[in-house]
Design a protein around this motif. Structure first.
Motif, PDB file in Angstrom:
ATOM      1  N   GLY A 199       0.821  -1.210   0.000  1.00 34.82           N
ATOM      2  CA  GLY A 199       0.000   0.000   0.000  1.00 34.82           C
ATOM      3  C   GLY A 199       0.853   1.257   0.000  1.00 34.82           C
ATOM      4  O   GLY A 199       2.086   1.216   0.097  1.00 34.82           O
ATOM      5  N   MET A 200       0.171   2.406  -0.097  1.00 34.76           N
ATOM      6  CA  MET A 200       0.901   3.676  -0.145  1.00 34.76           C
ATOM      7  C   MET A 200       1.692   3.922   1.127  1.00 34.76           C
ATOM      8  O   MET A 200       2.705   4.625   1.110  1.00 34.76           O
ATOM      9  CB  MET A 200      -0.071   4.825  -0.388  1.00 34.76           C
ATOM     10  CG  MET A 200      -0.633   4.857  -1.795  1.00 34.76           C
ATOM     11  SD  MET A 200       0.627   5.000  -3.087  1.00 34.76           S
ATOM     12  CE  MET A 200       1.342   6.576  -2.677  1.00 34.76           C
ATOM     13  N   GLY A 201       1.257   3.338   2.228  1.00 37.64           N
ATOM     14  CA  GLY A 201       2.013   3.492   3.468  1.00 37.64           C
ATOM     15  C   GLY A 201       3.408   2.914   3.368  1.00 37.64           C
ATOM     16  O   GLY A 201       4.319   3.327   4.106  1.00 37.64           O
ATOM     17  N   ALA A 202       3.608   1.952   2.463  1.00 38.10           N
ATOM     18  CA  ALA A 202       4.932   1.372   2.288  1.00 38.10           C
ATOM     19  C   ALA A 202       5.908   2.397   1.717  1.00 38.10           C
ATOM     20  O   ALA A 202       7.108   2.353   2.008  1.00 38.10           O
ATOM     21  CB  ALA A 202       4.845   0.163   1.362  1.00 38.10           C
ATOM     22  N   VAL A 203       5.404   3.322   0.901  1.00 34.48           N
ATOM     23  CA  VAL A 203       6.250   4.388   0.367  1.00 34.48           C
ATOM     24  C   VAL A 203       6.757   5.257   1.512  1.00 34.48           C
ATOM     25  O   VAL A 203       7.950   5.560   1.628  1.00 34.48           O
ATOM     26  CB  VAL A 203       5.478   5.240  -0.657  1.00 34.48           C
ATOM     27  CG1 VAL A 203       6.347   6.391  -1.167  1.00 34.48           C
ATOM     28  CG2 VAL A 203       4.989   4.375  -1.819  1.00 34.48           C
ATOM     29  N   THR A 204       5.819   5.668   2.373  1.00 29.53           N
ATOM     30  CA  THR A 204       6.186   6.504   3.514  1.00 29.53           C
ATOM     31  C   THR A 204       7.130   5.784   4.459  1.00 29.53           C
ATOM     32  O   THR A 204       8.125   6.357   4.935  1.00 29.53           O
ATOM     33  CB  THR A 204       4.918   6.922   4.275  1.00 29.53           C
ATOM     34  OG1 THR A 204       4.130   7.750   3.432  1.00 29.53           O
ATOM     35  CG2 THR A 204       5.266   7.679   5.546  1.00 29.53           C
ATOM     36  N   THR A 205       6.827   4.530   4.763  1.00 33.63           N
ATOM     37  CA  THR A 205       7.665   3.770   5.692  1.00 33.63           C
ATOM     38  C   THR A 205       9.091   3.654   5.178  1.00 33.63           C
ATOM     39  O   THR A 205      10.062   3.842   5.928  1.00 33.63           O
ATOM     40  CB  THR A 205       7.068   2.374   5.916  1.00 33.63           C
ATOM     41  OG1 THR A 205       5.768   2.501   6.507  1.00 33.63           O
ATOM     42  CG2 THR A 205       7.953   1.541   6.832  1.00 33.63           C
ATOM     43  N   ALA A 206       9.217   3.374   3.885  1.00 32.86           N
ATOM     44  CA  ALA A 206      10.554   3.254   3.306  1.00 32.86           C
ATOM     45  C   ALA A 206      11.323   4.563   3.413  1.00 32.86           C
ATOM     46  O   ALA A 206      12.517   4.580   3.749  1.00 32.86           O
ATOM     47  CB  ALA A 206      10.447   2.811   1.850  1.00 32.86           C
ATOM     48  N   LEU A 207      10.650   5.675   3.151  1.00 31.73           N
ATOM     49  CA  LEU A 207      11.313   6.982   3.212  1.00 31.73           C
ATOM     50  C   LEU A 207      11.635   7.382   4.649  1.00 31.73           C
ATOM     51  O   LEU A 207      12.731   7.865   4.930  1.00 31.73           O
ATOM     52  CB  LEU A 207      10.416   8.036   2.566  1.00 31.73           C
ATOM     53  CG  LEU A 207      10.341   8.008   1.043  1.00 31.73           C
ATOM     54  CD1 LEU A 207       9.189   8.865   0.543  1.00 31.73           C
ATOM     55  CD2 LEU A 207      11.663   8.484   0.434  1.00 31.73           C
ATOM     56  N   ARG A 208      10.677   7.186   5.561  1.00 28.40           N
ATOM     57  CA  ARG A 208      10.934   7.558   6.959  1.00 28.40           C
ATOM     58  C   ARG A 208      12.086   6.742   7.533  1.00 28.40           C
ATOM     59  O   ARG A 208      12.981   7.274   8.198  1.00 28.40           O
ATOM     60  CB  ARG A 208       9.664   7.341   7.787  1.00 28.40           C
ATOM     61  CG  ARG A 208       9.808   7.775   9.255  1.00 28.40           C
ATOM     62  CD  ARG A 208       8.701   7.175  10.096  1.00 28.40           C
ATOM     63  NE  ARG A 208       8.755   5.724  10.073  1.00 28.40           N
ATOM     64  CZ  ARG A 208       7.687   4.937   9.992  1.00 28.40           C
ATOM     65  NH1 ARG A 208       6.474   5.461   9.896  1.00 28.40           N
ATOM     66  NH2 ARG A 208       7.819   3.615   9.993  1.00 28.40           N
ATOM     67  N   ASP A 209      12.059   5.427   7.302  1.00 29.52           N
ATOM     68  CA  ASP A 209      13.113   4.576   7.845  1.00 29.52           C
ATOM     69  C   ASP A 209      14.477   4.971   7.286  1.00 29.52           C
ATOM     70  O   ASP A 209      15.484   4.978   8.008  1.00 29.52           O
ATOM     71  CB  ASP A 209      12.829   3.106   7.518  1.00 29.52           C
ATOM     72  CG  ASP A 209      11.636   2.549   8.289  1.00 29.52           C
ATOM     73  OD1 ASP A 209      11.137   3.258   9.185  1.00 29.52           O
ATOM     74  OD2 ASP A 209      11.203   1.428   7.977  1.00 29.52           O
ATOM     75  N   ARG A 210      14.511   5.316   6.020  1.00 30.95           N
ATOM     76  CA  ARG A 210      15.786   5.704   5.415  1.00 30.95           C
ATOM     77  C   ARG A 210      16.260   7.043   5.956  1.00 30.95           C
ATOM     78  O   ARG A 210      17.457   7.217   6.255  1.00 30.95           O
ATOM     79  CB  ARG A 210      15.626   5.788   3.891  1.00 30.95           C
ATOM     80  CG  ARG A 210      16.926   6.019   3.147  1.00 30.95           C
ATOM     81  CD  ARG A 210      17.883   4.870   3.340  1.00 30.95           C
ATOM     82  NE  ARG A 210      19.099   5.042   2.557  1.00 30.95           N
ATOM     83  CZ  ARG A 210      20.302   4.685   2.985  1.00 30.95           C
ATOM     84  NH1 ARG A 210      20.462   4.129   4.190  1.00 30.95           N
ATOM     85  NH2 ARG A 210      21.360   4.865   2.221  1.00 30.95           N
ATOM     86  N   ALA A 211      15.341   7.987   6.117  1.00 37.29           N
ATOM     87  CA  ALA A 211      15.719   9.307   6.644  1.00 37.29           C
ATOM     88  C   ALA A 211      16.294   9.182   8.049  1.00 37.29           C
ATOM     89  O   ALA A 211      17.314   9.799   8.379  1.00 37.29           O
ATOM     90  CB  ALA A 211      14.510  10.232   6.642  1.00 37.29           C
ATOM     91  N   VAL A 212      15.638   8.391   8.885  1.00 30.94           N
ATOM     92  CA  VAL A 212      16.114   8.213  10.264  1.00 30.94           C
ATOM     93  C   VAL A 212      17.456   7.497  10.279  1.00 30.94           C
ATOM     94  O   VAL A 212      18.374   7.859  11.032  1.00 30.94           O
ATOM     95  CB  VAL A 212      15.060   7.449  11.088  1.00 30.94           C
ATOM     96  CG1 VAL A 212      15.618   7.070  12.457  1.00 30.94           C
ATOM     97  CG2 VAL A 212      13.795   8.290  11.259  1.00 30.94           C
TER      98      VAL A 212
END
Length: 525
Positions: A230-243
């Motif tokens: 789902g679209m949440g996977a896009v956000t999760t991937a970006l947030r995890d990478r940013a952190v």
């Protein structure tokens, strides 16, 4: 007061997280402030119906413009799937249910479908010729999207002059009417110019042309893909990478003000959380909010007439089974791509006229998607056999229709008309296929532009933060500063746009965040 940061990003939507990734990777101190209790903005997944594990892409739902090069560049843990059907457009013809099928990749079934629906062998050849012209334009524009803004003249020189005239300088509707003989084929093509806006396809403003361009240039192919998880996977991937790269991401942190230093060397951001009010100074502030909202945060009073106007109706449904279609086509074929409803050219123009006159269209043009056919993981491990999600996206339903004392009644009527558009092409009642939640209610939720404004702070519920712009600079545009060269400038040097309101914003593309980060890095040398 927190220690000063190199960059403060206001808004933890996907663009803000893209910017945070690039800046943190370059060694800058980055703080992301998100007012909601989670990151992602419109790119989120949610368990929408009690008693069911299914996690729906509640707002945005497909990915096209996000460059594969950006995914690789940031090392994102993200997978995008192709849909096995491009589109299916059901219709009743001479009292008989049929439909226009476009496969992915196109084959003999597509050619036969065009001939059956249009009564002409020429229709498919017209389609293929137009597709080739669009591909030529996409091939010229897509490679520039992660570079500084090109000049219009340079892009134009790389495109066939006829194609440029037909797709860039002539209203989209006029071109489509000239190139195609069949009303349904015309509408199937032209609807990409109306996603997120409400305007006649023949409007000289070329708003529809710009919207169309962004819908057909993604990665040079224009293909819209389903994110696994789902679209949440896009956000999760970006947030995890940013952190992981060192950025600090705070949720529940609502920004109330952005003040720039009198000498133009930085800015101060005021924000509130459960512990009270805070201030943080930074050399750069990236505004991952709509430009209309940014003006408010900077202490201005924007004129009401400048507020964007969103124009879409989103309905999420959970089904026990896919409904049978009156045409007899396999539901797993018809629903696997974009199912067009009441989107012939004449119907689109009639609905635009109704919306412009302040009326809810009698037949709301819309599209239906079944993401669980491509990615069953969004249903959850315990989902019963046959269960599926459906997403409906309706056009020409501007925000002002849902304002006033009768707003809820208008919303209910809009939902009724939208679903009636689907029911007209079904061989069984849609309600019989809908799942029910733990309380026995039908699994159906709807979002109008005012809902998006309330839930996501999108002014007017406009999913692009305002009308889209061409992804290039005019011949006379000033490109003297990094912010200008990347299309993210504001009237205050320390503050840059980094969301959908940037020059190359709109959709789930990450380009606004990428361009703002590149402007900051270029300015710092």
């Amino acid at each position: 007061m927190p220690a000063p940061h190199d960059v403060v990003v206001v808004g933890g939507g996907h663009n803000g997280l893209v910017a945070a990734c690039y800046l943190a990777r370059a060694g800058l101190s980055v703080l992301v402030l998100e007012r909601l209790g989670h990151t992602g903005g419109a790119a989120v997944s949610a368990q929408a119906f009690r008693g069911h594990e299914a996690r729906l892409s509640r707002y945005s739902y497909l990915v096209s413009v996000l460059p594969d090069a950006m995914i690789a560049d940031l090392g994102l843990d993200l997978r995008l799937l192709s849909r096995r059907t491009a589109s299916y457009s059901p219709l009743s013809m001479d009292g008989r249910a049929t439909g226009l099928l476009v496969e992915r990749p196109e084959g003999d079934a597509t050619r036969r479908s065009f001939a059956e629906v249009t009564g002409s062998d020429a229709a498919y050849e017209q389609w293929r010729a137009f597709d080739a012209d669009v591909a030529g334009l996409a091939a010229a524009v897509a490679p520039t999207l992660m570079q500084p803004l090109p000049r219009e003249a340079d892009v134009r020189a790389a495109v066939d002059e006829r194609v440029w005239r037909e797709l860039v300088t002539t209203p989209l509707g006029l071109t489509v009417r000239e190139r195609f003989d069949d009303d349904l084929v015309r509408g199937t093509i032209a609807t990409d110019g109306l996603i997120g806006t409400s305007v006649s396809l023949e409007d000289p403003s070329l708003v529809a042309n710009r919207c169309f361009l962004y819908h057909v240039i993604g990665n040079g192919t224009g293909e819209w893909r389903v994110p696994v998880g789902g679209m949440g996977a896009v956000t999760t991937a970006l947030r995890d990478r940013a952190v992981a790269l060192g950025a600090t991401v705070l949720t529940g942190a609502g920004v109330s003000r952005i003040d720039t230093a009198t000498d133009g060397t930085g800015a101060t951001v005021t924000w509130d959380d459960a512990d009270g009010r805070h201030e943080v100074a930074a050399r750069h502030v990236l505004a991952n909010v709509a430009p209309w909202v940014l003006r408010i945060l900077r202490g201005e009073e924007p004129e009401p007439g400048t507020k964007p106007v969103g124009a879409q109706l989103k309905i999420n449904l959970l089904l026990d089974r896919l409904p049978r279609l009156a045409s007899g086509v396999d539901p797993e074929v018809a629903f696997a791509g974009t199912l067009h409803l009441d989107e012939g050219y004449a119907a689109l123009e009639a609905a635009a006229a109704d919306a412009a006159a302040g009326r809810l269209p009698d037949r709301i043009p819309g599209e239906v998607y079944c993401h669980s056919l491509s990615d069953p993981s969004i249903l959850g491990p315990s989902a019963p056999a046959g269960q599926h999600t459906l997403t409906y996206f309706g056009l020409h339903t501007p925000s002002h229709l849902f304002e006033g004392p009768d707003a809820e009644a208008v919303k209910a009527e809009a939902v009724r008309r939208a679903l009636a558009g689907l029911q007209r092409h079904l061989a069984e009642p849609l309600e019989d296929c809908l799942a029910r939640d733990a309380d026995g209610a039908l699994c159906l939720e709807a979002r109008t532009p005012p809902d998006l404004e309330r839930e996501l702070a999108l002014p007017g519920g406009h999913i692009f933060h305002g009308d889209l712009d061409w992804p290039w600079a005019s011949s006379r545009a000033a490109l003297d500063t990094p912010a200008q060269r990347w299309g993210v400038q504001t009237d205050a040097d320390p503050v840059l746009l980094c969301g959908s309101g940037a020059r190359r914003g709109g959709a789930v593309s990450g380009l606004g965040g990428h361009d703002a980060a590149r402007a900051v890095l270029e300015a710092r040398g």
